[in-house]
Design an enzyme around this catalytic site. Sequence first.
Site, short mmCIF file in Angstrom:
data_model
loop_
_atom_site.label_atom_id
_atom_site.label_comp_id
_atom_site.label_asym_id
_atom_site.label_seq_id
_atom_site.Cartn_x
_atom_site.Cartn_y
_atom_site.Cartn_z
N ASP A 18 0.77 -0.88 0.03
CA ASP A 18 -0.16 -0.19 -0.06
C ASP A 18 0.86 1.39 0.31
O ASP A 18 1.84 1.15 0.58
CB ASP A 18 -0.81 -0.72 1.25
N GLY A 21 -0.17 5.66 -3.83
CA GLY A 21 -0.33 6.46 -4.67
C GLY A 21 0.09 7.94 -3.45
O GLY A 21 0.34 8.27 -4.51
N HIS A 35 3.09 3.90 -8.40
CA HIS A 35 3.12 2.16 -8.86
C HIS A 35 4.07 1.62 -10.23
O HIS A 35 4.20 0.05 -9.26
CB HIS A 35 1.46 2.02 -9.73
N ASN A 66 -10.99 -2.35 -6.13
CA ASN A 66 -9.72 -1.61 -6.94
C ASN A 66 -10.63 -0.85 -8.25
O ASN A 66 -9.58 0.12 -9.01
CB ASN A 66 -8.08 -1.98 -7.56
N TRP A 67 -11.27 -1.38 -9.05
CA TRP A 67 -12.05 -1.60 -9.80
C TRP A 67 -12.52 -0.37 -9.94
O TRP A 67 -13.08 0.30 -11.21
CB TRP A 67 -12.96 -2.11 -10.12
C1 FPP Z 1 -1.56 0.53 -3.12
O1 FPP Z 1 -1.40 1.94 -2.91
C2 FPP Z 1 -1.17 -0.33 -4.48
C3 FPP Z 1 -2.43 -0.91 -5.34
C4 FPP Z 1 -3.25 -0.57 -5.70
C5 FPP Z 1 -2.01 -1.39 -7.07
C6 FPP Z 1 0.00 -2.59 -6.23
C7 FPP Z 1 0.84 -3.20 -7.56
C8 FPP Z 1 1.48 -2.82 -7.64
C9 FPP Z 1 2.12 -3.00 -6.42
C10 FPP Z 1 2.45 -2.66 -9.00
C11 FPP Z 1 2.47 -3.90 -9.63
C12 FPP Z 1 1.96 -5.35 -9.42
C13 FPP Z 1 2.44 -6.30 -9.56
C14 FPP Z 1 2.53 -7.58 -8.93
C15 FPP Z 1 4.02 -6.03 -10.42
P1 FPP Z 1 -2.24 3.00 -3.54
O2 FPP Z 1 -2.66 3.42 -5.17
O3 FPP Z 1 -3.79 2.42 -3.02
O4 FPP Z 1 -1.87 4.21 -2.47
P2 FPP Z 1 -2.37 4.49 -1.70
O5 FPP Z 1 -3.11 4.49 -0.98
O6 FPP Z 1 -1.28 6.15 -1.29
O7 FPP Z 1 -2.93 5.92 -3.20
#
Ligand code: FPP
Length: 248
Positions: A18, A21, A35, A66-67
């Site tokens: 997590d 973002g 990401h 997440n969708w």
């Molecule tokens: C959470 O951060 C992360 C995700 C929803 C996506 C995770 C994906 C990756 C680490 C990259 C691709 C994965 C692989 C397996 C290659 P967030 O966007 O929810 O962060 P935030 O809470 O700060 O907005």
Amino acid sequence: MKKLDPDKLPVHLAIIMDGNGRWAQQRMLKRVIGHQRGAETVNMVVEQAWQLGIKYLTLFAFSSENWSRPAIEVRALMSLLKKYIRQETARMMRKNIRYNVIGNRSDLPDDVNQTLDDAIAQTAGNTGMLLTLALSYGGRQELSMAAARLARDVMAGTLTPEQITVDTFGTYLDTGGLPDPDFLIRTSGEMRISNFLLWQLAYTELYFTETNWPDFTINELHKALADFQSRERRFGKTSDQLTRGSHH
Ligand code: FPP
């Protein structure tokens, strides 16, 4: 760095990655860049887990919820995922790592499914670490689908209600056959499970760090594992029973 005891590592390590973002926003960058950097942390963790001899690594890469993110971010995540899997499959072959996916695959775009199928087929014979990606995954969704499959078997007469035990129920989950996670790491300071592996985390040791996923380093991973090694896992027993190696 504190030396880790190779005999006391988690057999199954699960991670909620997590904070991508927020990492990006704090730097006035697009979320997608976060990401991308997160994918580099995935590489580091896969490498480390492999070197340490961890048998099962499960990563929460995309949740059922997440969708509902902006379409542009969903698209970017899907293409990043595809790129990552294509790019890393050769490395997985060299390291004897097998791919596995849990979650609702029917939600995923066809091209992503195709890439996943190829990677799963190509690595199917590998016997080292099992790398499970949770994609379009939600614990409640998994549990309700398991219940539906179970109900179908009962209606078909291949299963009786009396045969539904903790063990048989477990085989109906996406993770059927995998041991439960011993250790869960969640980055970026949120102290929640967020619908991840609800059934499987019953006795899992939980670890939370403030660090955002793109900033999560080898040192932090080792620190987390050292913390795991300092814990006493009792599974409902007393300390005394454990030291006597009691089976009661
Ligand atoms: C959470 O951060 C992360 C995700 C929803 C996506 C995770 C994906 C990756 C680490 C990259 C691709 C994965 C692989 C397996 C290659 P967030 O966007 O929810 O962060 P935030 O809470 O700060 O907005």
